[in-house]
Design an enzyme around this catalytic site. Structure first.
Site, short mmCIF file in Angstrom:
data_model
loop_
_atom_site.label_atom_id
_atom_site.label_comp_id
_atom_site.label_asym_id
_atom_site.label_seq_id
_atom_site.Cartn_x
_atom_site.Cartn_y
_atom_site.Cartn_z
N ILE A 105 1.37 2.97 -3.27
CA ILE A 105 0.40 3.83 -3.80
C ILE A 105 0.44 5.10 -2.97
CG2 ILE A 105 -1.81 3.96 -4.52
CD1 ILE A 105 -0.39 1.77 -5.55
N GLU A 106 0.51 5.08 -1.67
CA GLU A 106 0.61 6.07 -0.89
C GLU A 106 1.47 7.19 -1.18
OE1 GLU A 106 -2.00 7.46 0.94
OE2 GLU A 106 -3.24 6.00 1.15
N SER A 107 2.75 6.73 -1.20
CA SER A 107 4.00 7.62 -0.77
C SER A 107 5.13 7.20 -1.66
CB SER A 107 4.23 7.71 0.55
OG SER A 107 4.82 6.34 1.01
N TYR A 131 -8.09 4.15 -6.50
CA TYR A 131 -6.98 3.48 -5.49
C TYR A 131 -6.83 2.25 -5.32
CZ TYR A 131 -5.06 4.10 -0.78
OH TYR A 131 -4.46 3.98 0.25
N LEU A 139 0.83 -1.23 0.02
CA LEU A 139 0.13 0.14 -0.01
C LEU A 139 0.91 1.21 0.23
CD1 LEU A 139 -2.94 0.91 -0.07
CD2 LEU A 139 -3.05 0.91 2.63
#
Length: 527
Positions: A131-133, A238, A128
């Site tokens: 995707i986030e950072s 997302y 994850l």
């Protein structure tokens, strides 16, 4: 699924494995002794870290973390979704981007996977942060989300991530990972569906709940694909993004991707400490470049790490051993900074700098104070230690509650030019502008008190008095305007015209069209 369902320990530790790692400590406590720390910086054990998760291995048949992640996949694949195809093409066509991101991830993946397995959670959640950072713990978004897991300030506080002047645990590798997994567990408990839990992580649980109610009212399904129509574009993409990365990690060869090998063992160890230490010195004692030190310890906001029983520093194992050896030989102070609380409403930075034998520029740089800004009372700033504060650490209470508030540096006085009128005297001018007769004479090189009508004077008046005087003069109508208004009130026809004119002028002063355009422009810019 109930919370208890997540807490499934996953440990397979054999005697042989324990022996093979007998010399390797994964929760090394390199605490500094409370007394004689300058002369005798010995390393001591800390029983409170006996159960540190980094002290235990999870051993599987895999020799790298990628294989371990694949074995733990547990979220149903998102199918019949064109966005998954689009995102898979986007990521797989950028092998350089995949390479950079997986290289950053290699520092943290083992820890994240181990934490997921301990909670019995699907291991694709370890992807994850991709995707986030892009696995950058220093990442900061326009929505003020920070860290590898991108917590906004309020959600970070909800999950006990400290955010103060000295550290921001939203960036902490250990604290933010624990908070993110706890949050994801909570969301899964609410929705019973990992894809909806992920959507809620991005969009908020309230938004997903409202989307479910709309779908139910419309008689359509409440799975992710069905709810996508109610989601903003970011959330719609997302979960497909995570599915795309999962597809590539599952079979990298199929997409022409070569993954960096990530060893199935801890990259870092945890070091507990009890005294303040400069960030620069900590990296120096560990013989670690500053950028690598910050990659593992991104939560520290200032050049000093405040010591406490809860403070931890992460270092690669070999560097931790170097830190231990170098610290034992270090005979100087460990921190060159202490805290100072601004008590006066207008305590100047220049005054603080002089008190602590430094320059205003140093105070501004270390505390990130922009030019032309002053400190408000109650602010806490870092200052160099002096002989009097050489061995006084910053207390935990100060570190936890320190704030820094600033305001524009408005001058104490404002220079204005005054034309002497017929009835003005030096005494009335001094009284009107809250200055003294001696000051007026000094500013204008006057040798006597007599003033002549039409004479020009320069005054340095208190800033608030100058503003009030200007506002008063703007608010008071001229005699001609007052006379015109009085005459207009005597004639109904002229009065109507006068009112229309006044209304038009007021509307013109407010300029509603311009305000609306500016407001709309602002919203567009924010998007």
């Amino acid at each position: 699924m109930p919370t208890s369902d997540f807490k499934v320990p996953y440990k397979t530790i054999t005697a042989a494995v324990l022996l093979s790692f007998a010399g390797l400590s994964h929760a090394s406590d390199l605490s500094l002794p409370p007394y004689n720390w300058v002369k005798d910086a010995a390393l001591q054990d800390n029983p409170s870290l006996a159960n540190d998760p980094l002290s235990e291995f999870v051993v599987t048949g895999e020799d790298d973390v990628w294989g371990r992640i694949r074995k733990g996949f547990g979220i149903p694949d998102l199918t019949d979704n064109q966005l998954v195809i689009n995102q898979t093409i986007w990521y797989s066509s950028r092998p350089d981007y995949i390479g950079r991101t997986t290289k950053r991830a290699s520092l943290y993946l083992y820890h994240v996977v181990e934490e997921l397995e301990k909670r019995g959670m699907p291991t694709e959640l370890a992807l994850l942060p991709f995707i986030e950072s892009a696995f950058n713990p220093q990442a900061y978004s326009t929505a003020k989300a920070a860290g590898m897991w991108q917590f906004i300030p309020s959600t970070g506080r909800d999950f006990n991530l400290k955010q103060n002047m000295f550290k921001d645990e939203r960036r902490s590798v250990l604290a933010s990972t624990d908070a993110a997994l706890t949050y994801l567990q909570k969301l899964y408990g609410m929705f019973g569906d990992w894809q909806l839990a992920l959507a809620a992580y991005n969009w908020g649980e309230g938004s997903v709940q409202r989307a479910i109610k709309k779908a139910e009212a419309a008689g359509v399904g409440t799975d992710f694909n069905s709810l996508s129509a109610y989601m903003p574009a970011e959330t719609r993409n997302y979960v497909p993004k995570l599915q795309a990365v999962k597809n590539i990690i599952a079979t990298p060869d199929a997409y022409g991707i070569t993954l960096l090998k990530v060893d199935n063992q801890p990259y870092f160890v945890s070091i507990a400490k009890t005294r303040d230490i400069d960030v620069k010195l900590a990296a120096q004692l560990a013989e670690l470049p500053m950028d690598e030190f910050k990659a593992l310890n991104p939560q520290f906001n200032r050049p000093v790490i405040t010591g406490s029983s809860n403070t931890q520093i992460l270092l690669p194992q070999s560097n931790a051993e170097k830190f231990k050896a170098n610290l034992a030989k270090w005979s100087h102070a460990l921190s060159s900074w202490t805290a100072h609380k601004v008590t006066g409403a207008r305590e100047r930075i220049e005054t603080i700098a002089a008190k602590f034998h430094t320059t205003p520029q140093v105070i501004r740089e270390v505390n990130n104070i922009p030019p032309k800004m002053v400190l408000k009372a109650g602010s806490t700033v870092l200052v160099p230690r002096t002989d009097e504060t050489a061995q006084k650490d910053i207390t935990q209470e100060v570190a936890d509650n320190a704030t820094l508030a600033m305001a524009p540096d408005v001058p104490d006085t404002k220079r204005i030019n005054v034309t002497v009128k017929k009835k003005d005297t030096i005494n009335t001018l001094a009284s009107r502008y809250k200055v003294t007769i001696a000051q007026i004479k000094s500013w204008n090189n006057l040798s006597h008190d007599k003033l002549a009508s039409g004479q020009k004077l320069e005054l340095h008046v208190p800033y608030k008095a100058a503003v009030a005087s200007n506002n008063k003069s703007k608010a008071a109508p001229s005699k001609a305007v007052a006379k015109s208004t009085k005459q207009a009130s005597r004639s109904p026809a002229k009065s109507t015209k006068a009112k229309t004119t006044v209304a038009s002028n007021k509307s013109g002063n407010k300029a509603p069209a311009k305000i609306n355009v500016a407001s709309a422009s602002g919203k567009i810019n924010l998007k």
